[in-house]
Enzyme design. Sequence first.
Site, mmCIF file in Angstrom:
data_model
loop_
_atom_site.group_PDB
_atom_site.id
_atom_site.type_symbol
_atom_site.label_atom_id
_atom_site.label_comp_id
_atom_site.label_asym_id
_atom_site.label_seq_id
_atom_site.Cartn_x
_atom_site.Cartn_y
_atom_site.Cartn_z
ATOM 1 N N SER A 158 4.528 35.041 7.425
ATOM 2 C CA SER A 158 3.549 34.877 6.359
ATOM 3 C C SER A 158 4.017 33.820 5.343
ATOM 4 O O SER A 158 4.252 32.681 5.718
ATOM 5 C CB SER A 158 3.260 36.234 5.695
ATOM 6 N N ASP A 253 -6.731 37.978 11.758
ATOM 7 C CA ASP A 253 -5.937 37.549 10.610
ATOM 8 C C ASP A 253 -6.654 36.412 9.905
ATOM 9 O O ASP A 253 -7.002 35.414 10.558
ATOM 10 C CB ASP A 253 -4.553 37.089 11.096
ATOM 11 N N HIS A 283 -2.823 40.624 10.127
ATOM 12 C CA HIS A 283 -1.759 39.984 9.377
ATOM 13 C C HIS A 283 -0.682 41.022 9.009
ATOM 14 O O HIS A 283 -0.983 42.100 8.513
ATOM 15 C CB HIS A 283 -2.305 39.345 8.095
#
Length: 316
Positions: A158, A253, A283
């Site tokens: 991320s 995501d 995610h």
Amino acid sequence: MSLDPQIAGMIEALDAGFPPVHTMAGPEARAVIRGRFTPNPNPEPVADVGDRTITGPGGDLTVRIYRPNAPDDGPMPTLVYAHGGGWVFCDLDSHDGLCRDFANRLTAVVVSVHYRRAPDEGRWPGAAEDVYAATVWAAANITELGGDPDQLLVGGDSAGGNLAAVAALMARDRGAPGMAGQLLLYPMIAADFDTPSYRQFGRGYYNPRPALQWYWDQYVPDVADRTHPYASPLHADDLSGLSPTVVVLAGHDPLHDEGLAYADALQRAGVAVTQCFFEGGVHGFMTMPMLDLCGRARAQACAAVSELVVSGAASP
């Protein structure tokens, strides 16, 4: 596309339980997230783990060094790892389990970096410079760490994937250190909140669009700065000369499209790329070890990285 069955059974609870971080100040959101963290009472064994203080561009940095629970067969890869958390929260503890797993699966030294978090500890490019500094330190101390000087990698998930990608760009631009590869897990790679995947999955699939936009507001508040390649690597004019890259993408995501665009841009620049696509993932799913999909994704990503290290190039 369909959600992974295990995720489908818990997505409403996951989504409803995600705190409204976009309504909070950074330190408040960090405290809320930290307050929800429950350490694993039986962490995965590794041969050795310990914290160390190194010199960073904004002061002391703490890194946590993991050695794999494997026979000592000589120098091994070294992975400098940047945790996710929107540049605002999470820390060495939140990603301890993932780093232990990566150390053992990769048979690698893992150097996890506690970089400055936005906004109070430092805004852009502070975190990126911290991860780059830790990478330089790892390269300078790689023999002491038990690593192979020719097998230095950077990775992150991320926001940490953003920092890893930026550290690789910095290393290329600044002439050192040499990189053997990158591991980018659903990276935050550009500040475009109107992609098809943002429109489709920006609500109801965990980590909603308001939170993702808020992360950028905390780390890179000046919108003009968000097109700088050290903030948004997808905006780099030249991606040639970067090391082989493994990119993990989740189908459900909001960041799927930007991660895919970066993988494609790397390939167009002549960089060898392996894409690991998990249609049913959301995610952050690779830090959810209760999911079977998480285990499969970790295994596939680490196998791709191992192939990258052995061959010197990711599979096409």
